[in-house]
Write a protein that holds these residues in place. Sequence first.
Motif, PDB file in Angstrom:
ATOM      1  N   SER A   5       0.377   1.220 -13.353  1.00 20.67           N
ATOM      2  CA  SER A   5       0.437  -0.324 -12.783  1.00 20.67           C
ATOM      3  C   SER A   5      -0.915  -0.908 -13.126  1.00 20.67           C
ATOM      4  CB  SER A   5       0.578   0.128 -11.188  1.00 20.67           C
ATOM      5  OG  SER A   5       0.619  -1.603 -10.748  1.00 20.67           O
ATOM      6  N   GLU A  68      -0.527   1.262  -2.660  1.00 23.39           N
ATOM      7  CA  GLU A  68      -0.989  -0.014  -2.849  1.00 23.39           C
ATOM      8  C   GLU A  68      -1.259  -0.305  -4.261  1.00 23.39           C
ATOM      9  OE1 GLU A  68      -4.243  -3.142  -0.839  1.00 23.39           O
ATOM     10  OE2 GLU A  68      -4.457  -0.892  -0.565  1.00 23.39           O
ATOM     11  N   LYS A  71       2.304  -0.633  -6.079  1.00 23.88           N
ATOM     12  CA  LYS A  71       2.855  -1.767  -5.740  1.00 23.88           C
ATOM     13  C   LYS A  71       2.152  -3.268  -6.039  1.00 23.88           C
ATOM     14  CE  LYS A  71       5.181   0.475  -1.643  1.00 23.88           C
ATOM     15  NZ  LYS A  71       4.959   0.759  -0.094  1.00 23.88           N
ATOM     16  N   LYS A  72       0.790  -3.207  -6.021  1.00 23.27           N
ATOM     17  CA  LYS A  72      -0.022  -4.203  -6.191  1.00 23.27           C
ATOM     18  C   LYS A  72      -1.123  -4.241  -7.188  1.00 23.27           C
ATOM     19  CE  LYS A  72       0.642  -5.053  -1.172  1.00 23.27           C
ATOM     20  NZ  LYS A  72      -0.187  -5.321   0.134  1.00 23.27           N
ATOM     21  N   LYS A  75      -2.533  -7.608  -8.113  1.00 25.16           N
ATOM     22  CA  LYS A  75      -3.346  -8.251  -7.135  1.00 25.16           C
ATOM     23  C   LYS A  75      -4.700  -7.651  -7.130  1.00 25.16           C
ATOM     24  CE  LYS A  75      -3.001  -9.451  -2.380  1.00 25.16           C
ATOM     25  NZ  LYS A  75      -3.605  -8.627  -1.206  1.00 25.16           N
TER      26      LYS A  75
END
Length: 85
Positions: A5, A68, A71-72, A75
């Motif tokens: 990610s 986290e 998923k992010k 960000k």
Amino acid sequence: MAAESLRKAALAKGIELKVETQGATGRDNEITPEDCERADAAIIAADVSISGAERFADVPTLECSVSEAIKKGPKLLAEVVEAVR
């Protein structure tokens, strides 16, 4: 999955990223003292204490859970980039 990610997010933004993973077999793609000297920031995505955390003492660091980071990722990367500007 957290590493992937963050890699995808960095690639999309043209940001150089080195990912170290730690597991039952030890460290893979270890972040060296030289890497830390060159780093503008670090993201530590972990659900347990990491080995060698002291390496990041002089590096602005964002700590988060593995979920986290999964998923992010974009960000989190944006947050750490903004923090070191």
